[in-house]
Write an enzyme that holds these catalytic residues in place. Structure first.
Site, PDB file in Angstrom:
ATOM      1  CE  LYS A 175      -1.963   2.995   3.338  1.00  0.00           C
ATOM      2  NZ  LYS A 175      -2.129   4.162   2.458  1.00  0.00           N
ATOM      3  N   GLY A 228       6.846   5.800   8.235  1.00  0.00           N
ATOM      4  CA  GLY A 228       5.707   6.893   8.496  1.00  0.00           C
ATOM      5  C   GLY A 228       5.927   7.519   9.895  1.00  0.00           C
ATOM      6  CB  SER A 229       3.784   9.620  11.766  1.00  0.00           C
ATOM      7  OG  SER A 229       2.373   8.816  11.997  1.00  0.00           O
ATOM      8  N   GLY A 233       3.179   4.152  13.589  1.00  0.00           N
ATOM      9  CA  GLY A 233       4.008   3.057  13.921  1.00  0.00           C
ATOM     10  C   GLY A 233       3.343   2.438  15.164  1.00  0.00           C
ATOM     11  CD  GLU A 248      13.133   5.662   8.870  1.00  0.00           C
ATOM     12  OE1 GLU A 248      13.017   6.270   9.771  1.00  0.00           O
ATOM     13  OE2 GLU A 248      12.863   5.794   7.669  1.00  0.00           O
ATOM     14  CB  CYS A 282      12.897  10.177   8.285  1.00  0.00           C
ATOM     15  SG  CYS A 282      11.517   9.751   7.856  1.00  0.00           S
ATOM     16  CD  GLU A 379       9.351  13.477  11.906  1.00  0.00           C
ATOM     17  OE1 GLU A 379       8.364  12.952  11.988  1.00  0.00           O
ATOM     18  OE2 GLU A 379      10.387  13.290  11.146  1.00  0.00           O
TER      19      GLU A 379
HETATM   20  C1  UN1 Z   1      13.679   9.272   4.825  1.00  0.00           C
HETATM   21  O1  UN1 Z   1      13.429  10.338   4.822  1.00  0.00           O
HETATM   22  O2  UN1 Z   1      12.528   8.607   5.278  1.00  0.00           O
HETATM   23  O3  UN1 Z   1      19.450   9.355   4.175  1.00  0.00           O
HETATM   24  C2  UN1 Z   1      14.654   8.551   4.095  1.00  0.00           C
HETATM   25  C3  UN1 Z   1      18.611   9.896   3.498  1.00  0.00           C
HETATM   26  C4  UN1 Z   1      17.779   9.351   2.110  1.00  0.00           C
HETATM   27  C5  UN1 Z   1      16.614   8.484   3.018  1.00  0.00           C
HETATM   28  C6  UN1 Z   1      15.538   9.346   3.698  1.00  0.00           C
HETATM   29  N1  UN1 Z   1      18.578   8.476   1.510  1.00  0.00           N
HETATM   30  O4  UN1 Z   1      18.014  11.095   3.502  1.00  0.00           O
END
Ligand code: UN1
Length: 492
Positions: A175, A228-229, A233, A248, A282, A379
């Site tokens: 998804k 995601g958030s 999670g 993650e 992230c 965040e």
């Molecule tokens: C993310 O923002 O979830 O290291 C991944 C980085 C990228 C991946 C980010 N290769 O910023």
């Protein structure tokens, strides 16, 4: 781009949802509709799971090197279409074209890496404690895995999950994020053409509360991988029970700048980390933790450069910063700017929505931020940066760690002691020295500690661990019953 209606992909066929309803996919730089996607139901997901179940036997029995050959086909096809995919990505997600090309490249890299894993998938052998007995491990697929991906890396992150899942012999229900289903669909089209058998990968679009929930709750799905958030999670873990879950989640990544740092270099790193992808990674740098001796000078340097950043449509070559993903994201940046003001931080630039079509928010910097303020802890996932002043490396590390997240971190210093203290003492999954917080490479593990995840890592060899189970094998060729822990005492 003409707004077409797109379908789900189940059992190797493109099919409509049973709901007969669709949702809109928007270009964040213009607000225009670029496509309509299936608003799927839990029945559609059950169908996809059934398809994945039927294909599991033959796919998992196929020798892994053969699966690897197919992955290599996928990698070649993505490479051939890199420019087209990057343009679609900028149109759908907003990131500037050079970054969109990087996103596609990341997908190529992980696909090639995982293709090679087809000829490794290493277990290990080790001596037994008993004579005439052999011990080893092998890797086996988990079964049906559910992949739920975000919009900020709309091709790279699906590839991070799909490719290791495939090489390990799992079948998939996927998804994608509802803000970027077109990028995901383009990847599925390539996977289809590359010869992956029908039913091995199933693609279902729709909401997290319907499609996501069914994937997570369904007993036949044995593994979940989610990016995601933190809130989502946590809810996935509660619902998934004893499934194998890889998470993650968020970050509140800090760049430490010491008084001995090369400030020009640090400036480039901060600009790239905070405003690259409009702060929507992230791994984005949302805090600069800076030594009091260089704070004033660095702030001036930063301000001069940030004021020159050009906001606009990422397809235009002179654009530095693209739009945010949607209106809610703009509202979130506005909301946190307001909070920052109320908390007493000093806004030195930006802070406003741009009065133009699309979802644009100015690059924003707060200074005199205290570590306990909400803008320093939560965040924001937008172009909002907080500057926090510190007196020495120990305080810097303490401040850096003072958040519920632990994904990426960075230190700019010319001093080896400072660098090693940061490497050893910062609580994060990734630490960069003299480089920004973003830009992870696909053959190294990716993931974080604390609120960022549950201990799994993606990419590289750890991606194989995420998508496989270890089986331990003992082969006793002594011809008699040997008892571990008991007969060992009699061995001469
Ligand atoms: C993310 O923002 O979830 O290291 C991944 C980085 C990228 C991946 C980010 N290769 O910023």
């Amino acid at each position: 781009m003409k707004a077409m209606k797109y379908k789900n992909y189940i059992r190797g066929r493109w099919v409509e949802s049973k709901s007969k309803e669709v949702f809109e996919d928007l270009n964040p730089a213009t607000g225009d509709v670029i496509g309509y996607f299936q608003k799927s139901t839990s029945e559609d997901v059950e169908d996809a799971i059934d398809s994945a179940e039927k294909s599991f036997g033959s796919w998992s029995e196929l020798p892994a090197p053969k699966r690897g050959e197919m992955l290599l086909n996928i990698a070649h096809m993505i490479r051939e279409r890199k420019e087209e995919l990057a343009k679609i990505m900028t149109t759908e997600m907003g990131k500037v074209l050079t970054e969109a090309r990087g996103d596609v490249q990341e997908a190529i890299d992980i696909t090639e890496y995982m293709a090679g894993e087809g000829r490794r998938l290493f277990g290990f052998t080790t001596p037994s404690e008993l004579k005439n007995k052999f011990a080893m491990t092998i890797r086996r697929p988990i079964g049906i895995v559910g992949l739920i991906t975000p919009w900020n890396f709309p091709i790279a992150i699906p590839a991070w999950k799909i490719m290791p899942a495939l090489i390990c012999g799992n079948t998939i229900v996927f998804k994608p994020a509802s803000d970027t289903p077109l990028c995901a669909l383009k990847l599925i089209e390539i996977i289809e053409k590359a010869g992956i058998p029908d039913g091995v990968i199933n693609f279902v679009t729709g909401s997290g509360s319907v499609v996501g929930d069914e994937i997570v709750l369904n007993k036949k799905v044995r593994g979940i991988s989610f990016t995601g958030s933190k809130e989502t999670g946590e809810s996935i873990v509660r619902k998934a029970g004893i499934k194998k879950v890889g998470l993650e989640l968020g970050g509140k990544n800090g760049i430490i700048i010491m008084d001995d740092a090369n400030l020009e270099l640090a400036l480039e790193g901060v600009l790239w980390g905070a405003f690259g992808t409009t702060g929507q990674r992230c791994t984005a740098a949302s805090r600069v933790i800076i030594h009091e001796k260089v704070k004033k000078k660095f702030e001036e340097m930063l301000l001069a450069r940030v004021k020159k950043l050009k906001l606009g449509n990422g397809l235009k070559p002179d654009t530095d910063v693209g739009p945010l993903i949607n209106d809610a994201a703009v509202k979130k940046s506005e909301y946190y700017t307001e909070i920052g003001r109320k908390e007493g931080a000093r806004l030195i630039c930006g802070g406003k929505r741009m009065q133009m079509k699309g979802f644009f928010f100015e690059p924003t910097i707060f200074t005199e931020v205290k570590p306990n303020m909400r803008i320093a802890k939560e965040e924001i996932f937008g172009p909002v940066l907080s500057l926090i002043t510190i007196k020495d490396v120990y305080e810097a590390i303490k401040v850096c760690n003072d958040t519920e997240f632990g994904l990426s971190s960075s230190i700019y210093t010319e001093n080896m002691k400072n660098a090693f203290l940061a490497i050893e003492k910062i609580d994060s999954g990734i630490t960069y020295v003299n480089s920004s917080t973003i830009g992870a490479e696909t053959h190294l593990p990716f993931g974080g500690v604390k609120g960022t995840g549950n201990g799994t890592r993606e990419a590289g060899i750890e991606g194989i661990h995420e998508f496989s189970e270890t089986k331990t094998i003992y082969i006793d060729y002594s011809g008699k019953l040997q008892k571990a822990q008991i007969d060992t005492e009699n061995i001469k």
